[in-house]
Design an enzyme around this catalytic site. Structure first.
Site, PDB file in Angstrom:
ATOM      1  N   LYS A   1      15.365  36.470 -17.515  1.00 24.10           N
ATOM      2  CA  LYS A   1      15.783  36.689 -16.125  1.00 24.10           C
ATOM      3  C   LYS A   1      17.092  35.956 -15.855  1.00 24.10           C
ATOM      4  CE  LYS A   1      13.826  35.900 -11.471  1.00 24.10           C
ATOM      5  NZ  LYS A   1      12.624  35.341 -10.796  1.00 24.10           N
TER       6      LYS A   1
ATOM      7  N   SER B   1      10.740  38.560  -7.808  1.00 20.42           N
ATOM      8  CA  SER B   1      12.152  38.599  -8.128  1.00 20.42           C
ATOM      9  C   SER B   1      12.440  38.874  -9.598  1.00 20.42           C
ATOM     10  CB  SER B   1      12.810  37.283  -7.710  1.00 20.42           C
ATOM     11  OG  SER B   1      12.217  36.190  -8.382  1.00 20.42           O
TER      12      SER B   1
ATOM     13  N   SER C   1       6.579  36.022  -8.264  1.00 18.52           N
ATOM     14  CA  SER C   1       7.726  36.724  -8.840  1.00 18.52           C
ATOM     15  C   SER C   1       7.608  37.118 -10.300  1.00 18.52           C
ATOM     16  CB  SER C   1       9.003  35.888  -8.652  1.00 18.52           C
ATOM     17  OG  SER C   1       9.401  35.907  -7.308  1.00 18.52           O
TER      18      SER C   1
END
Length: 471
Positions: free
Chosen positions: A78, A153, A177
């Site tokens: 990420k 996210s 997330s």
């Protein structure tokens, strides 16, 4: 080659060790899948096939004694976790083009274990949303239905893994997330106890209340892959005050079966879809069939835990970012402005309110852990509904309107608790969308959550989205 990239990470590693395939061949298969699908899904924030091939060639000639447990496995990270040589911009124009010089601790461990880093994946601006879109890289789409979000996210990460563009990867979770994206895209994930996988090098830093709320967590298509990532990457970082000296533990299935599992289909306040209820019931039945005692049980502290999560994530989160965004709202993405508007309706915290909330968190966590003595494992939904359409912000479920942040409250409790929570896909919606369930254990008992989740995953298993299976 689409069949190869959709194999579990553990199977890909077996093939590499047996020399059934070279690192370069496996890398090429993933590169082709990325080139085929990423234009549609927009999962990556930074990807360049050239350096990936260079890494792969070097790994193929590495001596046997230099090969770690993840040698040659293609993974992604990420873009909020510092990865040297790759853009890690947190989805913000304020950080356009930023490339860290040093790896986060967990990324350094990934490299030391021999993983082949493909690139970094897209996230919402400053990570403060449950869908993935920003002004820097645009909107990431769900491989099950491109009209829907893969969540946030860690939405770029979940889309890449579900579509076979990555074998496994790293996300982060302060309010669901890694879990909501896993639920939305049909993969597995773990939000560990904070610090068991070191958080140093996360952007922004997991400090203050976020040292309890936040954790870097592994994501993959099977729980066996998630567990491999956890066991390879966990361990104390002695420069991180939130990283505990907790060693890995082996938990036998016989020990797991001695633990009572409490399950609930909803929290009594926010309804869930019929198919979500059915998924929780199916998971409970599968665990009973595997020899577990599974009984209805709902924590009495859920709503107070959620209110404290709101205090720290929404109100404190907005306060943390205020100096950076002051005077520059025109540069902010709509999704982050939406977060600020939600926070502004609640208002900023006074110092007294913050102090009281911090003390209340410890007291409430203690009360919750007392309740969990009877049921040290909990089974519940991940969210009220499966993946929603881009921009959707409320839904009607059981004739009740469910608002955006309420729909995902089912993950938020366990951030306040600082507990490990895993997600496994169990069901399907009428549209064919994946529906996951959540398995939570007491803090520092990550291996328990992984063990129970692994049993469920073996009972139900990963199914790839149809678009991932083309050639």
């Amino acid at each position: 080659m689409s069949e190869l990239v959709l194999e579990p990470a553990v199977r890909q590693l077996e093939m590499l060790r047996a020399r059934e395939i070279s690192v370069l061949e496996l890398a090429e298969a993933h590169i082709r899948q990325i080139e085929r699908l990423n234009p549609q899904l927009n999962a990556f924030a930074d990807f360049d096939a050239g350096p990936v091939r260079e890494q792969a060639r070097a790994m193929d000639v590495a001596p046997a004694n230099a090969r770690g447990p993840l040698h040659g496995l293609p993974v992604t990270v990420k873009s909020s976790i510092a990865t040297a040589g790759y853009k890690c911009e947190i989805g913000s124009l304020n950080h356009r083009g930023e490339i860290p010089r040093e790896d986060a601790v967990v990324v350094a461990r990934l490299r030391a274990a021999g993983a082949l880093i493909l690139g970094t994946t897209n996230c919402p601006e400053f990570l403060m949303a449950y869908e993935t879109a920003n002004l820097l890289h645009g909107q990431t789409r769900n491989p099950w239905d491109q009209e829907r979000t893969p969540g946030g996210s860690s939405g770029g990460e979940s889309a890449a893994i579900a579509a076979g563009m990555s074998a496994a990867g790293l996300g982060s979770d302060s309010g669901g997330s890694v879990r909501v994206p896993a639920h939305f895209t049909g993969i597995c994930s773990l939000k560990p106890t904070p610090g068991r996988i070191p958080g140093r090098g996360h952007l922004p830093p997991c400090v203050g209340p976020f040292s309890t709320l936040g954790a870097i967590g592994p994501m993959a298509r099977t729980m066996a892959d998630v567990e491999l990532m956890f066991r390879t990457l966990s361990g104390q970082d002695d420069a991180d005050p939130a990283s505990p000296p907790v060693t890995l533990r082996e938990v036998k299935e016989s020990e797991l079966r001695g633990m009572r599992i409490g399950f609930f289909e909803d929290d009594g306040l926010t309804p869930v879809t019929a198919e979500t209820r059915a998924a929780v019931r199916a998971a409970a039945a599968a665990l009973r069939d595997a020899g577990f005692c599974v009984e209805p049980f709902r924590l009495r502290t859920l709503e107070p835990l959620r209110k404290l999560w709101w205090t720290f994530f929404v109100q404190c989160g907005a306060m943390f970012y205020e100096p950076e965004v002051r005077g520059g709202r025109e540069k902010l993405s709509p999704i982050f402005r939406e977060f600020l508007e939600i926070a502004e309706k609640t208002g900023p915290l006074t110092s007294t309110e913050l102090l009281n909330a911090w003390a209340e968190m410890d007291l409430l966590r203690s009360k919750t852990l007392e309740e969990m003595r009877e049921y040290p494992v909990l089974l519940c939904p991940v969210a009220s509904a499966p993946a929603w359409r881009h921009g959707e912000r409320n839904w009607t479920i059981d004739r009740q309107t469910v608002a955006y942040l309420d729909a995902v409250r089912y993950t938020q409790w366990f951030n306040t608790l600082g507990a490990p929570a895993a997600v496994v896909t169990v069901g399907r919606s009428p549209e064919g969308l994946p529906i996951g369930v959540q398995i939570t254990a007491r803090p520092f008992e990550d291996e328990v959550a992984l063990g129970v989740a692994g049993i469920l995953d073996r009972a139900f298993g990963f199914s790839p989205p149809p678009m991932a299976c083309g050639s």
